[in-house]
Design a protein around this motif. Structure first.
Motif, PDB file in Angstrom:
ATOM      1  N   GLY A 162      -6.232  14.349   2.835  1.00  0.00           N
ATOM      2  CA  GLY A 162      -6.963  13.909   1.657  1.00  0.00           C
ATOM      3  C   GLY A 162      -6.190  12.956   0.769  1.00  0.00           C
ATOM      4  N   THR A 163      -5.015  12.507   1.232  1.00  0.00           N
ATOM      5  CA  THR A 163      -4.219  11.567   0.429  1.00  0.00           C
ATOM      6  C   THR A 163      -4.976  10.261   0.214  1.00  0.00           C
ATOM      7  N   HIS A 164      -4.920   9.767  -0.990  1.00  0.00           N
ATOM      8  CA  HIS A 164      -5.512   8.498  -1.377  1.00  0.00           C
ATOM      9  C   HIS A 164      -4.404   7.448  -1.371  1.00  0.00           C
ATOM     10  N   TYR A 165      -4.759   6.165  -1.142  1.00  0.00           N
ATOM     11  CA  TYR A 165      -3.732   5.119  -1.024  1.00  0.00           C
ATOM     12  C   TYR A 165      -4.019   3.983  -1.999  1.00  0.00           C
ATOM     13  N   GLU A 224       0.865  -1.176   0.000  1.00  0.00           N
ATOM     14  CA  GLU A 224       0.000   0.000   0.000  1.00  0.00           C
ATOM     15  C   GLU A 224       0.903   1.228   0.000  1.00  0.00           C
ATOM     16  N   PRO A 232       0.998   5.761  -0.710  1.00  0.00           N
ATOM     17  CA  PRO A 232       0.225   6.982  -0.950  1.00  0.00           C
ATOM     18  C   PRO A 232       0.237   7.329  -2.435  1.00  0.00           C
ATOM     19  N   ALA A 233      -0.928   7.712  -2.957  1.00  0.00           N
ATOM     20  CA  ALA A 233      -1.061   8.033  -4.388  1.00  0.00           C
ATOM     21  C   ALA A 233      -0.585   9.459  -4.628  1.00  0.00           C
ATOM     22  N   SER A 259      -8.480   0.602  -3.831  1.00  0.00           N
ATOM     23  CA  SER A 259      -7.740   1.633  -3.105  1.00  0.00           C
ATOM     24  C   SER A 259      -8.520   2.061  -1.860  1.00  0.00           C
ATOM     25  N   THR A 260      -7.879   2.899  -1.040  1.00  0.00           N
ATOM     26  CA  THR A 260      -8.489   3.294   0.222  1.00  0.00           C
ATOM     27  C   THR A 260      -8.136   4.751   0.549  1.00  0.00           C
ATOM     28  N   ASP A 261      -8.943   5.360   1.409  1.00  0.00           N
ATOM     29  CA  ASP A 261      -8.674   6.719   1.862  1.00  0.00           C
ATOM     30  C   ASP A 261      -7.944   6.750   3.203  1.00  0.00           C
ATOM     31  N   GLN A 262      -7.748   5.560   3.806  1.00  0.00           N
ATOM     32  CA  GLN A 262      -7.093   5.485   5.108  1.00  0.00           C
ATOM     33  C   GLN A 262      -5.819   4.645   4.990  1.00  0.00           C
TER      34      GLN A 262
END
Length: 426
Positions: free
Chosen positions: A82-85, A17, A19-20, A68-71
């Motif tokens: 607000g980083t997406h993963y 995982e 960070p995007a 994907s996830t927000d946490q």
């Protein structure tokens, strides 16, 4: 892992995982891990020639994106709000020539350094796909067939119990509990994993008190109950002396706290052992409880099976501990999935708060597989009609499960099961 085995590489699947962030991708992270864990470093090197890379460099062979996830899987305070993963499973092939067949080398090269990679918000070892050269490890000495033979249980679940209270009983007290359990009709009894050789119950005194009870019961009934003594020690020489003490007294099984004795201790023991080795995995939860970190049981158990585990505790349905039922089901199936052959499968030990009420769901969720040990502690000792009724109730529950009959209906003419339902059902 699926597909044809590649005997020139060790393939490891990781759940990553990241960070995007701009420029980031699972593919780039996988390539970085492959480089860092084989021939590369943070900069180009004059000695890292094409010849060196061809011989020893790891390479990414698969990337499978996941939702994907927000946490983040574990905290990353440096990421902007607000980083997406991004999440995904990546498979990296390590040349066998660079790793060999040593477990310390495997864990150092393919596992140890991966957790320290910069830029991750999650990393979990999901599986090892090992080449045929790894069949050099001894594997189980008894396994499923040998466990059945030692207990003289040709088919169906093997019914087991554990000494309760877990701590505090003297050798004489323990022997009395063993006598009650033998008379109750169990196939297997074990020391609690916390019981090794404490001052109030030294192993030598415990063996001297218990083995005559096992022998006496066999003389009277023809049934030899298999007893597993706790022999674990961080000192391999001490552990072998404990093993020899049990074996000389006619014992045939031992409880081994695998994470406490380590890979080297287990290897040392298995190469010299004449006992059936019952693995307790206490400490495994540290590796797996955070789903974004650590190691999946599928990968973890392969190493211990290759080292010689015969029986493997895997918790159970509605366990008293944290583990979800789905995790137990996967672990159960992992033990019964061959690495190289059926002979290297380990007997799954269903445990942790089991009393019989979970038998139908266990039977259903595991596909009706009956190559299992069903271990009851409080569910046997705490039965309101006594231990004998506790064992009988568990056997009745498994009869009902196999026949597809609801426990409440099956208990109608079976007071032991009825009392068990009244006491333990929730």
């Amino acid at each position: 892992m699926t597909g044809k085995r590649d005997d020139s590489t060790i393939r490891v699947t990781y759940r990553l995982e990241i960070p995007a962030l701009p420029g980031a991708s699972l593919e780039k992270m996988a390539e970085k891990i492959a480089s860092d864990q084989s021939t590369g470093t943070f900069t180009e090197l004059p000695g890292e020639t094409e010849e060196v890379r061809a011989r020893c460099a790891a390479r990414v062979v698969a990337v499978q994106p996941l939702e994907s996830t927000d946490q983040p899987g574990f905290p990353r305070p440096e990421d902007p709000p607000g980083t997406h993963y991004l999440r995904g499973d990546v498979t990296i092939a390590f040349p066998l020539e660079a790793v060999g067949t040593d477990i310390a080398a495997l864990m150092t090269i393919t596992v140890g350094g991966v957790y320290s990679a910069r830029g991750l918000s999650g990393v979990r070892v999901m599986d090892f796909d090992l080449p045929s050269a790894w069949a050099c490890h001894p594997g189980p000495q008894f396994g499923i067939a040998g466990s059945r033979r030692l207990m003289d249980v040709a088919q169906g679940p093997m019914i087991a119990s554990i000494i309760k209270p877990s701590l505090g009983l003297t050798p004489a007290d323990t022997a009395q509990v063993v006598r009650e359990l033998c008379e109750a009709g169990v196939d297997f009894i074990k020391d609690d994993e916390k019981l090794m050789s404490p001052g109030y119950s030294p192993l030598a005194d415990r063996v001297a008190a218990i083995m005559p009870v096992i022998e006496d019961h066999q003389q009277k009934t023809g049934k030899r109950v298999l007893y597993a003594f706790g022999i674990s020690s961080a000192d391999p020489d001490v552990m072998m002396r404990n093993h020899d003490l049990v074996h000389a007294a006619g014992g045939a099984a031992a409880v081994v706290n695998i994470n406490s004795v380590g890979y080297g201790g287990m290897s040392f023991l298995r190469k010299r052992s004449a006992l059936c080795l019952h693995a307790h995995r206490n400490g495994w939860d540290i590796l797996t409880r955070n789903p974004a970190l650590g190691m999946e049981f599928r990968a973890y158990q392969k190493i211990w099976r290759l080292l010689g585990v015969d029986q493997f505790q895997v918790n159970g349905i509605a366990a008293k501990y944290w583990e979800p039922d789905d995790s137990f089901v996967r672990s159960f199936g992992d033990c019964l999935t061959p690495i190289f052959s059926e002979a290297d499968c380990a007997l799954p030990v269903v445990c942790s708060g089991q009393w019989g009420g979970q038998a139908p769901e266990t039977f259903r969720r595991t596909g009706g597989r009956l190559d299992l040990m069903y271990l009851g502690g409080g569910g046997i000792h705490g039965h309101p009609m006594g231990a004998r009724a506790g064992v009988t109730a568990i056997r009745q529950a498994w009869e009902a499960a196999e026949a597809g009959i609801a426990l409440a209906d099956y208990a109608g003419t079976r007071p032991e099961l009825a009392a068990s339902l009244a006491r333990f059902a929730r």
